[in-house]
Design an enzyme around this catalytic site. Sequence first.
Site, short mmCIF file in Angstrom:
data_model
loop_
_atom_site.label_atom_id
_atom_site.label_comp_id
_atom_site.label_asym_id
_atom_site.label_seq_id
_atom_site.Cartn_x
_atom_site.Cartn_y
_atom_site.Cartn_z
N GLU A 1 1.17 -37.04 14.78
CA GLU A 1 1.88 -35.92 15.79
C GLU A 1 3.23 -36.59 16.52
O GLU A 1 3.12 -37.74 16.87
CB GLU A 1 0.75 -35.63 16.86
CG GLU A 1 1.29 -34.90 18.23
CD GLU A 1 2.09 -33.48 17.87
OE1 GLU A 1 3.10 -33.19 18.33
OE2 GLU A 1 1.29 -32.82 16.87
N ASP B 1 -0.91 -28.33 10.33
CA ASP B 1 -0.67 -27.27 11.20
C ASP B 1 0.86 -27.45 11.76
O ASP B 1 0.98 -27.76 13.00
CB ASP B 1 -1.53 -27.24 12.34
CG ASP B 1 -1.54 -25.83 13.22
OD1 ASP B 1 -0.78 -25.06 12.96
OD2 ASP B 1 -2.34 -25.97 14.15
N CYS C 1 1.83 -20.25 11.37
CA CYS C 1 2.15 -19.10 12.26
C CYS C 1 3.29 -18.77 11.96
O CYS C 1 3.44 -17.52 12.84
CB CYS C 1 2.31 -19.94 13.70
SG CYS C 1 3.62 -21.03 13.83
#
Length: 425
Positions: free
Chosen positions: A311, A355, A382
């Site tokens: 991340e 993601d 998304c």
Amino acid sequence: MNEELLELEIGAPAHGGHCVARHDGRVVFVRHAVPGERVRARVLDRRSRFWRAEAVEVLRPSPDRVPSVWPEAGPGGVGGGELAHVALPAQRRWKQEVLADTLRRIGGPAVAEDVAALVGAAAPPVEQLPGDEVTGGLGTRTRIELTVDEDGAAGMYRPRSHDVVAVRSIPLAVPAIVDLGLLGPGSRWRRAWHPWARVEAVAPITGEPLVLVDGEPARRPGRRPRGGDVPPRRSVREVVPSAVGELAYRVSGSGFWQVHREAPATLVAAVLDGGRPQPGERVLELYAGAGLLTLPLARSVGETGAVTSVEGAATAVRDARRNLHAHPWAELRTGHVDAAAVTGAGARPDLVVLDPPRTGAGAGVMAAVAGLGPRAVVHVACDPAALARDLRAAREHGYRVTGLRALDLFPHTHHLEAVAVLERG
């Protein structure tokens, strides 16, 4: 300057919350319309390849048009509710059509064929989240962002502009945020901020809401702190039910978390169902955030397995370390996600979960993921266009789509979430 008005026949929906119309052979992207309508539209932007406009008068309405649930997000208003005038079932059909178009047009024939063989259509139906059938998709958002205008009123931006429009309501917000009284000329919160301040309101599953002004926690006006002058909270506690037990998280108030009240549990279930992580397996997770998916993945593989997450946001990784402290077999790395980070993540994983942000992972990351040879890849997206590009890249490296769900995490907007499963074949 006089505004230009056009009479337009409204065609199919397009990615971004617009519908497509034509005027003298020119493409016009129109907001606040519904396919099949005839409208009078105000031109907002003229470019060489297309124009942008917004419908200001409906001359022939669609049967899918309803009174807007948020008029302040209508023509001339703020962004964030561009489908508020469309019936919820029609919103989901709209999003399905956009997803189908992007998979076909951007993903290419191979991806389109995979999806058609899988779901029997160009795209899967967009699924309504639990509870939205009762609330009509209102009161779902546990997080909102506001900007204070020059007069000290909280508002939001007009689409594609830096103009702040004061608002008196945000019906998409959960009741706990509405009850804070942030909006309107009589708001007592005005003493807590200044013109152009950025205001974030967070309503966790458990505990009281948190308000941040320019990233700093602010106390509710008129409320004295309990137990002396205790510093206000900077994080919130979230609890998510799952197939691997109740999941507890601490998340920084300004950190990323899924905004729909049912989104965390829905996404955890979709990823576990799609990826089927087993005890003893190795998992690589990219764009891991505060550990929403890392924690259930670590529980699924157990201490005989391993999870490596990557991340880029240091604050999110700090949250994730706190949330995964009881799972030492989860290695949490801070760093930019790129092809080098993927190939340098260690031993070959059995499962890769990613993601990425709205821009997608990109061809380089998808090629590196495929090069690791996992048995499955679960891609949470998304943005349908970015998803289509990533699926095309994976398809070019030997992975085909074997699962695809579309989720309506953002009612009354054009946004949707998709969870795709890829396997070598």
